[in-house]
Design a protein around this motif. Structure first.
Motif, PDB file in Angstrom:
ATOM      1  N   LEU A   1       0.833  -1.207   0.000  1.00 34.34           N
ATOM      2  CA  LEU A   1       0.000   0.000   0.000  1.00 34.34           C
ATOM      3  C   LEU A   1       0.866   1.255   0.000  1.00 34.34           C
ATOM      4  N   VAL A   2       1.931   1.241   0.777  1.00 28.57           N
ATOM      5  CA  VAL A   2       2.836   2.388   0.815  1.00 28.57           C
ATOM      6  C   VAL A   2       3.466   2.606  -0.560  1.00 28.57           C
TER       7      VAL A   2
ATOM      8  N   GLY B   1       0.962   9.231  -5.526  1.00 25.10           N
ATOM      9  CA  GLY B   1       1.075  10.568  -4.951  1.00 25.10           C
ATOM     10  C   GLY B   1      -0.258  11.207  -4.622  1.00 25.10           C
ATOM     11  N   THR B   2      -1.309  10.404  -4.562  1.00 24.65           N
ATOM     12  CA  THR B   2      -2.640  10.884  -4.193  1.00 24.65           C
ATOM     13  C   THR B   2      -3.265   9.864  -3.244  1.00 24.65           C
ATOM     14  N   PRO B   3      -4.304  10.255  -2.497  1.00 25.28           N
ATOM     15  CA  PRO B   3      -4.942   9.310  -1.576  1.00 25.28           C
ATOM     16  C   PRO B   3      -5.412   8.045  -2.291  1.00 25.28           C
ATOM     17  N   ILE B   4      -5.239   6.893  -1.625  1.00 21.80           N
ATOM     18  CA  ILE B   4      -5.492   5.606  -2.281  1.00 21.80           C
ATOM     19  C   ILE B   4      -6.551   4.768  -1.556  1.00 21.80           C
ATOM     20  N   GLY B   5      -7.522   5.417  -0.930  1.00 21.14           N
ATOM     21  CA  GLY B   5      -8.539   4.675  -0.190  1.00 21.14           C
ATOM     22  C   GLY B   5      -9.169   3.557  -0.982  1.00 21.14           C
ATOM     23  N   ASP B   6      -9.451   3.786  -2.271  1.00 28.19           N
ATOM     24  CA  ASP B   6     -10.093   2.760  -3.093  1.00 28.19           C
ATOM     25  C   ASP B   6      -9.216   1.530  -3.272  1.00 28.19           C
ATOM     26  N   GLU B   7      -7.894   1.710  -3.201  1.00 27.82           N
ATOM     27  CA  GLU B   7      -6.978   0.582  -3.354  1.00 27.82           C
ATOM     28  C   GLU B   7      -7.029  -0.355  -2.150  1.00 27.82           C
ATOM     29  N   ILE B   8      -7.559   0.127  -1.039  1.00 29.16           N
ATOM     30  CA  ILE B   8      -7.571  -0.667   0.190  1.00 29.16           C
ATOM     31  C   ILE B   8      -8.845  -1.498   0.289  1.00 29.16           C
ATOM     32  N   LEU B   9      -9.728  -1.362  -0.695  1.00 28.74           N
ATOM     33  CA  LEU B   9     -10.968  -2.153  -0.712  1.00 28.74           C
ATOM     34  C   LEU B   9     -10.693  -3.527  -1.315  1.00 28.74           C
ATOM     35  N   ASP B  10      -9.799  -4.266  -0.672  1.00 29.65           N
ATOM     36  CA  ASP B  10      -9.386  -5.573  -1.170  1.00 29.65           C
ATOM     37  C   ASP B  10      -9.716  -6.688  -0.181  1.00 29.65           C
ATOM     38  N   VAL B  11     -10.639  -6.383   0.749  1.00 30.27           N
ATOM     39  CA  VAL B  11     -11.090  -7.374   1.727  1.00 30.27           C
ATOM     40  C   VAL B  11     -12.565  -7.658   1.446  1.00 30.27           C
ATOM     41  N   PRO B  12     -12.887  -8.772   0.817  1.00 33.54           N
ATOM     42  CA  PRO B  12     -14.282  -9.045   0.399  1.00 33.54           C
ATOM     43  C   PRO B  12     -15.187  -9.498   1.541  1.00 33.54           C
ATOM     44  N   ILE B  13     -15.340  -8.619   2.521  1.00 36.30           N
ATOM     45  CA  ILE B  13     -16.285  -8.855   3.617  1.00 36.30           C
ATOM     46  C   ILE B  13     -17.420  -7.867   3.426  1.00 36.30           C
TER      47      ILE B  13
END
Length: 617
Positions: free
Chosen positions: A221-222, A229-241
């Motif tokens: 993620l880092v 170089g921009t916020p990546i909140g959407d990239e963290i949606l990788d937990v299918p709960i």
């Protein structure tokens, strides 16, 4: 009065963002023809009522503190919290022992309710406009009139709001470009996925990948953040709960692995002690789909009424689930009564798969501690997509200040004047300059041809501008900027600031836009994300809001919080077959303290016209 509240709430939408007596009491007089000048040295004690514990840290060498002490002749000698309980029980002990501090600090947007109780005991100084203009003129200028109106109790100013919202009045020296940079870097972007920043849950990335190999590690993620170089909140949606049932099953699946860390059990989750906040406002909210809707009060968008969810079935169901998890050791039973220090030790030992990190520190601190211990795993945000329950959708609530403080009559009148001067200094542009760059005589920076300041030591540039926290140890930072990421405060044991950020922050001063791997920076959702588009604007819905200060049931509710929190905590820890009986008794006892239905109705009466007015914006 109601019209005043409505007008107040509308005006303040400009930018939604993010103790014992001193040992040597002496009369001091600093009134001179040129204004107030402190004449004597003074030590003060501060009681921080935010949370149940407060762990103060100070650096051996802090040039920001040294400058402030020399200029104000005030030094903070001690800071303490609520000793594991609520503020009202701590107050009773302090009053009984005649051991009140000079200053009381309230966090989480609170203040008036605390000040009202202190005023009833005749323990707090009234701060008249004339007094503030004389001894704290910068405070008076930088705090909007609407804030003063909101913080009043019975027509009196008893406290000072700080950590206020960013706007031209609170940052009068900042240009439009600097204000825009501050907001771009630090605005909280409300969304329909994550719980509010401080209450985000985190998960060990190695355990997460045991179940979801495609999930990203913290380091991955880092790397994405650095690349984009921009916020990546959407990239963290990788937990299918995607449901409460899947969330609960996942925690039980972790338990079934029977994992150990250094021979000790790894629990799927553990609290950090305290009251029921971690259980019901963090884990329960995330699991059941009422994120950011606190059990002490919320606005139901379907019924268009204020609710106190603690007295309703939703919170009971979330509590019932955790009662069972405690009994079956899915949640660490010891964590119900642990201290912050004990919780910190367990988290840095990796004993919680899912952890409430912000209850004990920061993500950076915890991951740095794991790295120093040679651990190969790290914690990362645990973003799930459990849908919001009807009436409990994503929202942002109108807020004014983040924290506030009052001066108690433990201080003499002359000492109160000197404390006001100490507060005032920390509201000035001069202090903000020192806070971020150090005093000019310290020689830490030089002014380049571009007219901008630049640190002479490249390590300071890496640390404060480029977010390389390995460049300096906490001691080497000399107290600049906090360093809040290391758990220290800029003014020594305790410091304040008019706003969280200012034009002198290195990134703002140099117009350097970068994001850190934290949930309110690089791990937040971008403003144009689909998850930020359906966020409602709510009227004030917490009992601690200043608009509800005069409601008797609200006053009683908060005054006896220690009692009812403990009753519900007993129910949470009870044997499973006794849960219903003990929970229902806790609700009954709560209603004897404060008629919850009457409380909800009276709060709704105030909130509903504000909500109606927001619809036309």
């Amino acid at each position: 009065m109601l019209k005043k509240f409505i007008a107040l709430m509308l005006v303040c939408m400009v930018c939604i963002t993010a103790f014992t007596a001193c040992s040597n009491k002496k009369e001091v007089s600093g009134d001179t023809a040129d204004g107030y000048v402190p004449q004597k040295d003074m030590e003060i004690t501060i009681w921080n009522t935010a949370g149940t514990d407060y762990a103060a840290k100070s650096l051996n060498k802090n040039i920001v503190e040294d400058w402030l002490v020399e200029k104000s002749r005030v030094k903070v000698k001690n800071v303490y919290g609520n000793d594991g309980g609520q503020w009202d029980s701590k107050l009773s002990k302090l009053v009984a022992g005649n051991n009140l501090p000079e200053i009381v600090v309230c966090g989480s947007y609170q203040g008036p309710a605390h000040f009202s109780k202190l005023n009833a005991l005749e323990k707090v100084w009234e701060l008249t406009p004339e007094l503030l203009q004389k001894y704290a003129p910068d405070v008076w200028k930088r705090v909007p009139q609407e804030y003063w109106d909101a913080i009043m109790v019975d027509g009196k100013i008893l406290g000072i709001p700080f950590e206020n919202q960013i706007m031209p009045q609170t940052q009068p020296e900042a240009t439009e470009e600097e204000l825009a940079t501050i907001c771009d870097l630090h605005d909280v972007v409300y969304n329909d996925i994550s719980i509010s920043g401080p209450q985000t849950l985190y998960i060990r990335d190695d355990i997460l990948k045991m179940f979801y190999p495609e999930a990203k590690t913290y380091d991955e993620l880092v790397a994405i953040l650095e690349e984009k170089g921009t916020p990546i909140g959407d990239e963290i949606l990788d937990v299918p709960i995607d449901s409460t049932e899947e969330y609960i099953d996942f925690m039980y699946d972790i338990k079934d692995l029977n994992l150990k860390e250094n021979g000790k059990t790894i629990y799927p989750f553990g609290y950090f002690g305290s009251d029921n906040w971690c259980a019901l406002a963090w884990l329960g909210a995330d699991m059941y789909g009422y994120k950011n809707h606190y059990y002490t009060g919320t606005w139901n968008s379907i019924t268009e009424k204020i609710e106190i969810p603690l007295a309703h079935d939703l919170i009971k169901e979330a509590a019932r689930t955790q009662n069972k998890m405690l009994a079956e050791k899915v949640i660490d039973p010891e964590s119900m009564a642990c201290t912050t220090a004990q919780a910190l030790e367990k988290i840095t030992n990796g004993q919680y798969a899912i952890a409430p990190i912000n209850g004990v520190g920061t993500l950076t601190e915890i991951n740095d501690a794991l790295k120093k211990k040679g651990k190969t795993y790290r914690y990362r945000p645990f973003y799930t997509q459990v849908p919001a329950l009807k009436g409990y959708g994503a929202f942002k609530e109108q807020q004014l200040w983040n924290s506030s403080m009052c001066i108690l009559k433990t201080a003499t009148e002359e000492e109160m004047h000197q404390i006001l001067n100490w507060i005032n200094i920390q509201f000035t542009d001069e202090y903000e300059s020192v806070r971020y760059w150090g005093p000019e005589e310290a020689g830490l920076y030089e002014v380049g041809e571009d007219g901008k300041r630049h640190f002479k030591d490249e390590r300071f540039t890496k640390y404060f501008l480029e977010d390389d926290y390995s460049a300096l140890s906490p001691e080497e930072t000399l107290g600049l900027g906090g360093p809040v990421n290391a758990g220290y405060n800029m003014g020594g044991l305790f410091g304040i600031n008019g706003t969280y950020y200012s034009k002198w922050e290195p990134k703002v001063h140099l117009n350097y836009t970068s994001y850190t791997p934290t949930v309110n920076s690089g791990f937040k959702f971008a403003a144009d994300s689909v998850h930020t588009q359906n966020v409602a604007l709510y009227p004030p819905c917490q009992g601690w809001s200043s608009v509800y200060t005069d409601i008797p049931e609200v006053v009683a509710f908060w005054a006896e919080r220690d009692q009812w929190e403990n009753d519900f905590k007993i129910a949470m820890a009870a044997p499973v077959d006794e849960f219903d009986e003990k929970w229902d008794k806790a609700v009954k006892d709560l209603n004897e303290i404060a008629d919850i239905k009457a409380m909800e109705d009276k709060m709704t009466e105030i909130a509903k016209p504000i909500a109606e007015s927001l619809k036309v914006q």
